[in-house]
Design an enzyme around this catalytic site. Structure first.
Site, PDB file in Angstrom:
ATOM      1  CG  HIS A   3     -89.073  19.569  47.194  1.00 23.29           C
ATOM      2  ND1 HIS A   3     -88.965  18.226  47.003  1.00 23.29           N
ATOM      3  CD2 HIS A   3     -87.893  20.102  46.776  1.00 23.29           C
ATOM      4  CE1 HIS A   3     -87.780  17.949  46.475  1.00 23.29           C
ATOM      5  NE2 HIS A   3     -87.107  19.082  46.328  1.00 23.29           N
ATOM      6  CD  GLN A  13     -48.746  31.933  17.983  1.00 28.16           C
ATOM      7  OE1 GLN A  13     -49.358  30.879  18.062  1.00 28.16           O
ATOM      8  NE2 GLN A  13     -48.167  32.484  19.021  1.00 28.16           N
ATOM      9  CD  GLU A  48     -53.188  30.038  21.867  1.00 29.14           C
ATOM     10  OE1 GLU A  48     -52.864  29.695  20.704  1.00 29.14           O
ATOM     11  OE2 GLU A  48     -52.608  29.611  22.887  1.00 29.14           O
ATOM     12  CG  HIS A  49     -51.720  34.264  20.974  1.00 32.97           C
ATOM     13  ND1 HIS A  49     -51.392  33.004  20.518  1.00 32.97           N
ATOM     14  CD2 HIS A  49     -51.372  34.289  22.284  1.00 32.97           C
ATOM     15  CE1 HIS A  49     -50.855  32.297  21.507  1.00 32.97           C
ATOM     16  NE2 HIS A  49     -50.830  33.048  22.593  1.00 32.97           N
ATOM     17  CG  HIS A  90     -45.525  27.588  19.232  1.00 31.35           C
ATOM     18  ND1 HIS A  90     -44.926  27.212  20.408  1.00 31.35           N
ATOM     19  CD2 HIS A  90     -45.917  28.869  19.399  1.00 31.35           C
ATOM     20  CE1 HIS A  90     -44.947  28.242  21.253  1.00 31.35           C
ATOM     21  NE2 HIS A  90     -45.526  29.259  20.667  1.00 31.35           N
ATOM     22  CG  ASP A  96     -45.930  33.204  23.907  1.00 33.51           C
ATOM     23  OD1 ASP A  96     -47.161  33.165  24.076  1.00 33.51           O
ATOM     24  OD2 ASP A  96     -45.377  33.045  22.798  1.00 33.51           O
TER      25      ASP A  96
END
Lengths: 434, 434
Positions: free
Chosen positions: A423, A262, A330-331, A265, A364
């Site tokens: 209506h 991670q 996220e993960h 990145h 991934d």
């Protein structure tokens, strides 16, 4: 300075420390917004001419006409044939697994009939045109092409349109090859806010789409926010993150490398390990230091670990999961024995990697599930990108005369309660008289 | 001046006329945005104190503490007991049908196991806290409370929090009764951008939520756009619309009243009838004129019909459906024999009302499907509000050692292609050696 900070979940100031660690907010820069609004305005007014002007300026291109930013199917196919066989095989294997997994996500129309013959249900259809934004240059990832385009194709989208900038006329063969494999229908070598505007509003060359997905820089994110409503968009992505929960019995080098995958990145990426085993946390800290030195992207990873990483000591796996639910990562890697025992306790996570053998990196690329996942705590309310993102629903109501009679009476009462006489009367016309 | 314009789909300038008819864009007023941003900033900084200040100013209240804008469960229950029995029965009947229909929308977790033992799937969970915005004053609709709250409860949301402004301390008993019936867990009598900010960021009294749904004025819509990303939001709603397709064999008064039931909502509402029967179009025009005169809201309806309504002549039902797909209407009435024959051709519509007996008004109140529907052509990419809006998914990946071996090789190749060495090594640790 240690390679990564260590926190204790039982410390009195832990909550405050955790909040500081997680703090991240996308910068809503007024100047960026104004630039983006102007680009969108120009593209809406001048169409392809504006797209060409901005692309030539920002990407240092020499485009003269829309044809110059349009790639044909044969050009994608040529790239697929040009790349190394090993890369082609890997992309094809990944695409096949992603396709198989996403086939499970297709939703089907449904109906039911009531006793009086009234039919209710939902019809599910695919969107007609979808735009996929793929970053260019250094951040150009073929895996992103597969992960964004395949769910749209599985959903049955008629036309998948991809945009990818080609700064200095450079474009990755791997990216083009991935587009060929994923079945992208049209490809334009444009990017930035001008590409988003062209997709959202249409130009002569670029037909407008129904939804725009895919990651991009601050200009792309800002343009997506601006066109939200005109078209659908996916969530605006923050930096990538991983939270690893480990009981201490996985090889510390394995866990350290997961954290590093991670961290490499970008500097803002976040890697957190939570464990009830203090000695294991120490071992991972040592592994991180050792393994970091061997990485080509060690400077990025070191900054990420130092600024946003953490090793957190807890008193039990259950406490670790409570922290995970709060962070909504996220993960989420659950590197323990019998991880399925903990699944029902996990409420907020983009993707859950279970057991000691499931490295996050598999997700991934090729495990099958999507790698476009909710970041920055948005797993509280968002899902992985999926086939459902490219399908939509229409309610179906088909009243029998008896159903219209019964429902008409209820509707008329409620409509008059809201002061809506037309209506009420519209419903009452279908009520049986006498 | 005729009560409504008539268009011919075969006229050479029809496309341009249709585009003009549909043109509608929410005004992104810079001044509104700045006001909203300041309100959000204040609520984030000063919490309940800011909420109280703005509410006292905008809604002419005399709040002193958060307790003054908090309603208890017993106050909701008291309202339910206070309202007319007929209204209570109608609300309860509607709620029951809405609940039954939405039960069909629940999505379930799924998994599959591959030959090598690897397990893939998706775990589906409910959001924890959801905020529902209900407009106050004149636009206060109990049906909206049911339509927004019930899907969240069916999804399994832990806490449904409702905000509804009470200008001049006035609040509708019907709205409170609907909240009691729908099972709203908390109710705050606040509105505007300050209520949206409190829900998105939290204050001492209002815990922050995961998603905000429900309609509101331009300040509410603008605030929702601003907090998008911090929380999830639903689509930003435009004016209500109906497209009726009729073969000419339904009573023209019925169809005219269906058109009027949209037109009476507000001046910007849009009512369009498409028919291959020219004489029928003339008959409906006469009916509109006649029936309009009898309506309490005739001024609003007349403006809506004159400015945004249309009767469109086509050469076939198929052509009418092509126009519907292009318009992507919020409400689509298919008033023909055997309407199910046309269902597969319908691509874009929020809700489809089939046959001569299904007045759109039934869908507004009690048929069962949701009345929160995509407007302004967004049915191209959006769905009715539903249970799925309050559920989210987490990918599940559980690799067996053999699965990790096979996938690790593919992932490592692709990771190196993207220059991500730590990804490659993290995968390779799990590849069998030798």
């Amino acid at each position: 300075m240690p390679v990564i900070r260590q926190l204790d979940s039982l410390a009195p100031d832990f909550d405050a420390q955790l909040e500081m660690l997680l703090a991240w907010e996308s910068v809503a820069d007024r100047r960026v917004e104004e630039t983006v609004n102007e680009i969108i305005r120009q593209v809406r007014q001048r169409g392809d001419a504006a797209v060409i002007d901005y692309t030539n300026r920002f990407d240092r291109r020499q485009l003269q006409a829309a044809a110059d930013f349009t790639l044909s199917a044969s050009e994608l196919q040529a790239a697929l044939e040009r790349i190394e066989p090993e890369a082609r095989d890997a992309l094809q294997a990944a695409a096949e697994r992603v396709r198989t997994y996403h086939n499970h996500q297709r939703q089907e129309s449904w109906q039911y009939r009531e006793a009086d013959g009234t039919v209710l249900g939902q019809q599910i259809t695919a969107m007609q045109r979808v735009g996929i934004y793929v970053p260019g240059g250094k951040a150009s990832y073929p895996s992103s092409v597969l992960m964004n385009a395949i769910p749209a194709k599985v959903a049955g989208v008629d036309e998948v349109v991809m945009v990818v900038p080609a700064p200095d006329n450079q474009i990755s063969d791997l990216v083009l090859a991935a587009a060929a494999i994923a079945g992208v229908d049209q490809l334009f070598t444009i990017g930035g806010a001008q590409a988003v505007a062209a997709l959202a509003y249409g130009t002569d060359a670029v037909q407008k789409v129904d939804k725009i997905v895919g990651p991009g820089n601050i200009f792309v994110a800002s343009a997506k926010r601006a066109v939200f409503g005109q078209v659908a968009i996916d969530m605006i992505a923050g930096p990538s993150e991983i939270l690893v929960i480990c009981d201490g019995a996985t090889d510390p080098d394995w866990i350290a490398m997961d954290l590093l995958s991670q961290a490499e990145h970008d500097e803002q990426a976040q890697s957190i390990l939570v464990s009830p085993d203090g000695a294991f946390l120490e071992a991972v800290a040592l592994s991180l230091e050792k393994l970091l030195a061997e990485l080509p992207r060690r400077d990025i990873a070191a900054t990420s670990l130092a600024e946003r990483g953490a090793l957190i000591a807890v008193d039990s796996i259950e406490s670790a999961i409570a922290i995970a639910n709060r962070i909504a990562p996220e993960h989420l890697e659950v590197s323990v024995d019998e991880p399925e025992r903990y699944l029902p306790m996990i409420r907020n996570a983009g993707a859950i990697f279970m057991g000691r053998y499931t490295a996050e990196a598999l997700g991934d690329y090729c495990a099958g599930p999507n790698h476009v996942l909710p970041t920055s705590g948005t797993a509280r309310f968002s899902s992985p990108l999926g086939v459902y993102d490219f399908q939509k629903r229409s309610s179906i109501i088909h009243c029998s005369p008896q159903g219209a009679d019964k429902l008409g009476r209820v509707a008329a009462t409620l409509a008059r309660g809201e002061g809506l006489e037309a209506h009420a009367r519209s419903a009452e016309y279908r009520v049986e008289k006498g």
